[in-house]
Every structure is written in structure tokens, then in C-alpha cells.
Design a protein around this motif. Structure first.
Motif, PDB file in Angstrom:
ATOM      1  N   THR A  83       0.850  -1.188   0.000  1.00 31.66           N
ATOM      2  CA  THR A  83       0.000   0.000   0.000  1.00 31.66           C
ATOM      3  C   THR A  83       0.884   1.236   0.000  1.00 31.66           C
ATOM      4  O   THR A  83       2.077   1.164   0.299  1.00 31.66           O
ATOM      5  N   ARG A 116      -2.697  -2.100 -11.864  1.00 38.75           N
ATOM      6  CA  ARG A 116      -3.562  -2.063 -10.678  1.00 38.75           C
ATOM      7  C   ARG A 116      -4.932  -2.619 -11.023  1.00 38.75           C
ATOM      8  O   ARG A 116      -5.541  -2.241 -12.022  1.00 38.75           O
ATOM      9  N   THR A 117      -5.421  -3.521 -10.183  1.00 42.48           N
ATOM     10  CA  THR A 117      -6.760  -4.066 -10.312  1.00 42.48           C
ATOM     11  C   THR A 117      -7.538  -3.638  -9.080  1.00 42.48           C
ATOM     12  O   THR A 117      -7.089  -3.902  -7.955  1.00 42.48           O
ATOM     13  N   ARG A 118      -8.659  -2.967  -9.272  1.00 38.44           N
ATOM     14  CA  ARG A 118      -9.459  -2.498  -8.139  1.00 38.44           C
ATOM     15  C   ARG A 118     -10.296  -3.641  -7.588  1.00 38.44           C
ATOM     16  O   ARG A 118     -10.889  -4.408  -8.343  1.00 38.44           O
ATOM     17  N   GLU A 119     -10.360  -3.747  -6.263  1.00 38.00           N
ATOM     18  CA  GLU A 119     -11.157  -4.779  -5.585  1.00 38.00           C
ATOM     19  C   GLU A 119     -12.437  -4.149  -5.051  1.00 38.00           C
ATOM     20  O   GLU A 119     -12.424  -3.042  -4.536  1.00 38.00           O
ATOM     21  N   ARG A 120     -13.529  -4.869  -5.198  1.00 38.74           N
ATOM     22  CA  ARG A 120     -14.832  -4.387  -4.718  1.00 38.74           C
ATOM     23  C   ARG A 120     -15.443  -5.409  -3.761  1.00 38.74           C
ATOM     24  O   ARG A 120     -15.189  -6.600  -3.880  1.00 38.74           O
ATOM     25  N   TYR A 125      -1.915  -4.777  -6.812  1.00 41.23           N
ATOM     26  CA  TYR A 125      -0.879  -4.318  -7.726  1.00 41.23           C
ATOM     27  C   TYR A 125      -0.092  -5.512  -8.240  1.00 41.23           C
ATOM     28  O   TYR A 125       0.312  -6.364  -7.462  1.00 41.23           O
ATOM     29  N   ALA A 180      -7.012  -2.278  -3.726  1.00 47.23           N
ATOM     30  CA  ALA A 180      -6.426  -2.501  -5.047  1.00 47.23           C
ATOM     31  C   ALA A 180      -5.367  -3.582  -4.943  1.00 47.23           C
ATOM     32  O   ALA A 180      -4.734  -3.752  -3.910  1.00 47.23           O
ATOM     33  N   LEU A 197     -15.685   0.092  -3.683  1.00 49.29           N
ATOM     34  CA  LEU A 197     -14.238  -0.098  -3.760  1.00 49.29           C
ATOM     35  C   LEU A 197     -13.689  -0.397  -2.374  1.00 49.29           C
ATOM     36  O   LEU A 197     -13.990   0.300  -1.407  1.00 49.29           O
TER      37      LEU A 197
END
Length: 134
Positions: free
Chosen positions: A73, A103-107, A118, A116, A113
Motif C-alpha cells: 500500500t 492495478r486491479t481495483r477490488e470491490r 498491484y 487494489a 471499492l
């Protein structure tokens, strides 16, 4: 680290494409560093990329040297550096634009959101090499 002085016996360019030359017979200091443990092997690609800032090159080198389970982070990276989160964020965004970080965003289950993920690469990934978004 052992430091020795040697006479340079060449007159060649130090870096391709630059005008840096060693003078024939000039005294030159040579450093020998014994690399037995606690070192990192990585590609030189990002270090030679003139499009990247020195800050981005340094951060990527540091990220490649950290263990896989490290806290990647912005806060985790700022914790081990002198720079503040804003400077780390700038370098991360620069590396993202250059393709070294994806970067892939996590939900969560409600679609909010939550973080993320990486993925860090030693060489930049082309947009065509990346998975398509749904």
C-alpha cells in the motif's frame, strides 16, 4: 566493500550514446562488493528507461526487492521511505502509465471499492498484453 585504485588502460565510452570517456592511463577507483546474501537480481530495463524519473526507477527497484507478502500500500511504502504518501503515489502512477505496475481495483459484495491489487513487472506491459476489462 573493498576499494582499490587501478590505472585505466582504455579510452572507451562508459555509457552508449553519451560523451563520457575515461582518459588513457588515468587513475580510477574500483569498488568490489561481495554479494553473498541480501541482494536482489532484477532486470536493468527500468534503470535504462529514459522515460522514467529517477524517483520511479528507485521505487520500482525497491518494490522488486521486497518480499511477495509485503504491504504494497502507499502507507506501507511510505513507512520505509523518507518520502510522503503523495510522492509515493506520484511514482506509482508514473509506473502505472509506463506499464511496470498494473492495478486491479477490488470491490466488496455491494460493489464498493475496497482496495487494489498491484502486479509489478520488471519490464513494461503493453496494453494489448493485459486482460480486457469486463
Amino acid at each position: 566493500m573493498v576499494c582499490t585504485k587501478q590505472k585505466a588502460a582504455f579510452s572507451a565510452s562508459l555509457w552508449l550514446g553519451t560523451s563520457l570517456y575515461a582518459l588513457k592511463g588515468a587513475e580510477m577507483i574500483v569498488f568490489h562488493d561481495a554479494k553473498n546474501t541480501n541482494y536482489t537480481v532484477m532486470s536493468n530495463h527500468h534503470l535504462r528507461n529514459r522515460e522514467l524519473s529517477l524517483k520511479a526507477k528507485g521505487l520500482l527497484s525497491q518494490m522488486l526487492s521486497l518480499p511477495e507478502k509485503w504491504d504494497y500500500t502507499l502507507q506501507g511504502l511510505a513507512c520505509i521511505n523518507r518520502e510522503q504518501i503523495d510522492a509515493i503515489r506520484q511514482a506509482v502512477h508514473e509506473l502505472e502509465r509506463a506499464g511496470y505496475i498494473v492495478r486491479t481495483r477490488e470491490r466488496d459484495s455491494r460493489g464498493r471499492l475496497r482496495g487494489a491489487e498491484y502486479t509489478i513487472y520488471e519490464e513494461p506491459q503493453l496494453a494489448s498484453d493485459l486482460p480486457a476489462l469486463e
